[in-house]
Design an enzyme around this catalytic site. Structure first.
Site, PDB file in Angstrom:
ATOM      1  N   ASP A  64       0.858  -1.186   0.000  1.00 54.03           N
ATOM      2  CA  ASP A  64       0.000   0.000   0.000  1.00 54.03           C
ATOM      3  C   ASP A  64       0.894   1.235   0.000  1.00 54.03           C
ATOM      4  OD1 ASP A  64      -2.108   1.729   0.169  1.00 54.03           O
ATOM      5  OD2 ASP A  64      -2.854   1.025   2.109  1.00 54.03           O
ATOM      6  N   ASP A  93      -2.801   2.550  -6.076  1.00 62.37           N
ATOM      7  CA  ASP A  93      -1.835   2.639  -4.989  1.00 62.37           C
ATOM      8  C   ASP A  93      -1.729   1.397  -4.116  1.00 62.37           C
ATOM      9  OD1 ASP A  93      -4.318   2.946  -3.921  1.00 62.37           O
ATOM     10  OD2 ASP A  93      -3.879   4.757  -2.768  1.00 62.37           O
ATOM     11  N   GLU A  94      -2.398   0.298  -4.479  1.00 56.67           N
ATOM     12  CA  GLU A  94      -2.234  -0.908  -3.669  1.00 56.67           C
ATOM     13  C   GLU A  94      -2.439  -2.160  -4.513  1.00 56.67           C
ATOM     14  OE1 GLU A  94      -5.214  -1.745  -0.642  1.00 56.67           O
ATOM     15  OE2 GLU A  94      -6.550  -0.241  -1.527  1.00 56.67           O
TER      16      GLU A  94
END
Length: 367
Positions: A10, A104-105
């Site tokens: 993350d 983003d993850e």
């Protein structure tokens, strides 16, 4: 059975961190990535802004009140998407089993890895170092025997942290946690569980399968497994998004005519979530549940996808007119969703805004 080795990566305050990286004047300052305006929501907030209570999906006007000195920047999704691709290139050095959740993850299955590193911990540590060295950004990572545990673990030492959950440590880690940490347990389910005197996962584990299934249907089976650290879901590369939605259950049943504020808020949340997707949604969906628990939906696919939160909200509100039930009908739930996703190159219009992207745990694996 040998436990899998899963990493959840993350990126820390991703959009805001990219802005701070690219503009040295922003470093150490409270940065909020959002358009200004009464109807705008926060896309990301730097950790300096989070100290004031600012968080993603919060109305921008509230963020301004909480942090008057925040620097507001309009989101630059093409740039964030380009950086996300660079992060994923680093992932690919280690495994091909990568399941992106957003820009983003992502989940990575490193039960076997390309670089012959002996443990998943070393893989996660190497990935984080490569992101730091090559991209000047930080990422937090969780390492665990399955996806849901890895996701909880990645949040444990944020920001810029690494938390490793060994298979033999699952019970001691999991059982004291509040049930709200389990995926799918929102406020409504949490309240229902409180009626059974269930507040932490140890309480939930004491409930038998028949009771959980009787009260929660198929999700009861999922709760039974999660309370025991079981998650059979695999890391699936390039899993396409089918839909994005936000919904809310009312404390008291409401009339259709009273729903406008809720629909506006849910449309904002759905729009904010859709900005992380790399594909474009073509269909807008309004979901309702009557006081008698009957679910109905109304949908619309315009000739051009919605190009703003306001346009999505307008269409969602117009779908109320197509419900066609007795004006006195009351509802217990409303939701706004986007579906019918297509790749950008397949879209008929130029995209301007959609630019984002069971077995039990064994104790014989070294992490």
């Amino acid at each position: 059975m040998i436990a899998r080795k899963i990493i959840h990566i993350d990126m820390d305050a991703f959009y805001a961190s990219v802005e701070q990286r690219d503009d040295p004047h922003l470093r150490g300052k409270p940065v909020v990535v959002a358009w200004r305006g009464n109807r705008s929501v926060v896309c990301a907030a730097s950790y300096e802004a989070r100290k004031f209570g600012v968080c993603s999906a919060m109305p921008a006007i509230r963020a301004e009140r909480l942090c008057p000195n925040a620097i507001f920047l309009p989101p630059d999704f093409p740039r964030y998407r380009a950086v996300s691709r660079q992060v994923h290139e680093i992932f690919k050095r280690h495994t091909d089993l990568i399941e992106p959740l957003s820009l983003d993850e992502a989940y990575l299955d490193v039960s076997e890895n390309k670089t012959d590193l002996p443990t998943a911990t070393q893989v996660a540590r190497t990935i984080r170092q490569q992101i730091r060295t090559e991209l000047s950004l930080t990422a937090s990572a969780g390492v665990a025997p399955n996806k849901f545990l890895a996701k909880i673990a990645s949040d444990w030492k944020k920001p810029d942290g690494l938390f490793v959950l060994q298979p033999e440590e699952v019970d001691s880690f999991l059982l004291p946690l509040p049930v709200g940490r389990l995926p799918g347990v929102g406020k409504v389910t949490e309240e229902k569980l409180k009626h059974f005197e269930v507040q932490i996962i140890a309480d939930l584990r004491r409930m038998d399968l028949r009771t959980l299934e009787g009260r929660f249907g198929r999700y009861g089976v999922r709760l039974y497994e999660l309370a025991r650290g079981i998650d059979k879901s695999e890391v699936i590369p390039d899993r396409p998004t089918h839909s994005i939605s936000a919904e809310d259950t009312f404390e008291q049943d409401v009339l259709l005519t009273e729903m406008e504020p809720m629909i506006r808020r849910l449309a904002e949340q759905t729009w904010a979530a859709s900005r992380k997707e790399s594909r474009m949604a073509r269909t807008i969906v309004l979901k309702l549940k009557t006081s008698e628990f009957k679910i109905l939906t109304r949908s619309h696919t315009p000739s051009s996808p919605p190009s703003s939160s306001e346009e999505l909200t307008s269409i969602a509100l117009s779908l109320r007119d197509r419900v066609g039930l007795n004006p006195g009908q009351r509802f217990r739930l409303v939701g706004v969703g986007l579906s019918n996703f297509h790749d950008l190159e397949d879209a008929s219009v130029q995209p301007t805004l959609f630019t984002g992207s069971g077995s039990s745990v064994s104790d014989n694996a070294t992490y």
